[in-house]
Motif scaffolding. Structure first.
Motif, mmCIF file in Angstrom:
data_model
loop_
_atom_site.group_PDB
_atom_site.id
_atom_site.type_symbol
_atom_site.label_atom_id
_atom_site.label_comp_id
_atom_site.label_asym_id
_atom_site.label_seq_id
_atom_site.Cartn_x
_atom_site.Cartn_y
_atom_site.Cartn_z
ATOM 1 N N ILE A 12 -75.664 -78.211 -22.595
ATOM 2 C CA ILE A 12 -75.154 -76.828 -22.595
ATOM 3 C C ILE A 12 -73.629 -76.879 -22.662
ATOM 4 N N PRO A 13 -72.995 -76.129 -23.610
ATOM 5 C CA PRO A 13 -71.529 -76.192 -23.748
ATOM 6 C C PRO A 13 -70.807 -75.635 -22.525
ATOM 7 N N PHE A 14 -69.803 -76.352 -22.064
ATOM 8 C CA PHE A 14 -69.060 -75.926 -20.874
ATOM 9 C C PHE A 14 -67.650 -76.461 -20.937
ATOM 10 N N SER A 15 -66.789 -75.865 -20.116
ATOM 11 C CA SER A 15 -65.481 -76.476 -19.889
ATOM 12 C C SER A 15 -65.143 -76.337 -18.413
ATOM 13 N N ILE A 16 -64.483 -77.360 -17.896
ATOM 14 C CA ILE A 16 -64.097 -77.377 -16.483
ATOM 15 C C ILE A 16 -62.730 -76.681 -16.347
ATOM 16 N N ASN A 17 -62.550 -75.928 -15.283
ATOM 17 C CA ASN A 17 -61.241 -75.324 -15.009
ATOM 18 C C ASN A 17 -60.929 -75.455 -13.524
ATOM 19 N N THR A 18 -59.628 -75.472 -13.225
ATOM 20 C CA THR A 18 -59.297 -75.504 -11.804
ATOM 21 C C THR A 18 -59.718 -74.161 -11.200
ATOM 22 N N ASP A 19 -59.945 -74.131 -9.914
ATOM 23 C CA ASP A 19 -60.348 -72.873 -9.269
ATOM 24 C C ASP A 19 -59.299 -71.792 -9.510
#
Ligand SMILES: CSC[C@H]1O[C@H](OP(=O)(O)O)[C@H](O)[C@@H]1O
Length: 336
Positions: free
Chosen positions: A205-212
């Motif tokens: 599943i496409p995703f990207s991580i981000n800081t809170d």
């Protein structure tokens, strides 16, 4: 297809994937010792409200295995030890009390261990079924292909089945309703960037991580259509305790007029808890804030405040997705 299981019971042993090692290492803990399980819960080697409830239930059942004397004493020692591990997730107490009720029925029966294990397996099977019903009910909150933001980890690693909020996202994706997932890294233990990222990668599943702290600008730039998180304890009025940082998201979601949903089984509802004011919030050690893994990045001489959870007031929650349906404001959950 690769199946993620936070906890398994096989050959009278509990098998846990060590979540503190993911995603870089896939290592397992195999034990029949409730003390080892208590330590695993405290270290978050196994974590997530439903997952620790199922795991603790198996561990408590195992406490009477091959015991022929002082069975009740041993059982209560194990019950109290497991109960002391983490205070916020109500599923832990739900799981332990389910086994305790069964023990009261069979404590003088030579089959007591078998009966307790059967009860633990039923709890596990119920959790698996609950996860699928939550995912199905969660589809109703999608009205188009959406970009979803989530916090912490609420997938298979957090439950006995396929997950809660992340399972809603998974099912919505495979039904064509999810364009991408924004994954909050979720400081300080990084359940998002380590565990949710690992699960979404395995699922393709496409995703990207981000800081809170990036969540706000993602919403401001209109890159988020929907937010779904999990829960550790839900009060009767709908106030919800979840991973620290969830309240931030709910306030931001209201400011940016973005739907904010909680996904959780009804076993996460505490029918004796009238509001969020009564929810005990676990405080973690500052070690978790001043280190990442074994790497210390600031002085341990500094004071630090490290609550594991915060409480989101019911009025900021668009709906609560459960296996029994989606509930909305005003919440009256005592009889759900
Ligand atoms: C499906 S419950 C997941 C819930 O548990 C997490 O807390 P922790 O990682 O400390 O066990 C977090 O609050 C998730 O929403």
């Amino acid at each position: 297809m690769f199946k993620i299981e936070a906890v398994k019971f096989k050959d009278d042993k509990i098998i846990l994937i060590d979540q503190t090692k993911l995603p870089l290492k896939e290592e397992y803990i195999v034990t029949d010792d409730y003390e080892r399980i208590a330590i695993a819960i405290e270290r978050l080697e196994v974590r997530g409200a439903p997952a620790i409830g199922v795991t603790a239930a198996y561990a408590l059942a195992l406490s009477v295995k091959n015991k022929n004397e002082n069975v009740e004493e041993e059982f209560l020692k194990a019950y109290n030890r497991l109960k002391s591990t983490r205070p916020t997730a109500v599923n832990l107490f739900f799981g332990l009390d389910s086994i305790k009720e069964e023990f009261e029925k069979y404590k003088n029966d030579p089959r007591v261990y078998l009966k307790l294990i059967e009860a633990a397996k039923r709890l596990h099977e119920d959790d698996i079924e609950m996860c699928e019903k939550i995912a199905l009910n969660g589809l109703s909150v999608f009205d188009r292909k959406m970009r979803v933001l989530t916090h912490c980890n609420t997938g298979a690693l957090a439950t006995g089945g396929s997950g809660t909020a992340l399972n809603v996202i998974r099912r919505a994706y495979f039904n064509g309703f999810v364009e991408c997932v924004h994954v909050d890294e979720t400081r300080p233990l990084l359940q998002g960037s380590r565990l949710t990222a690992w699960e979404l990668d395995k699922l393709g599943i496409p995703f990207s991580i981000n800081t809170d702290s990036t969540a706000a600008v993602l919403m401001k730039e209109k890159k988020v259509d929907l937010i779904i998180t999990g829960a550790d304890r839900i009060a009767v009025n709908g106030d919800t305790a979840n991973k620290i940082g969830t309240y931030n998201l709910a306030v931001l979601a209201r400011h940016h007029n973005i739907p904010f949903y909680i996904a959780a089984p009804t076993s996460t509802i505490d029918r004796h808890c009238p509001s969020g004011k009564e929810i005990k919030i676990e405080l973690r050690g500052k070690e978790e804030l001043v280190k990442i893994g074994d790497c210390r990045f600031t002085s341990d001489a500094y004071d630090a405040y490290c609550p594991a959870f915060d409480v989101t007031p019911a009025e900021l929650i668009t709906g609560i997705i459960t296996e029994k349906g989606v509930f909305g404001n005003p919440y009256r959950l005592e009889n759900v």
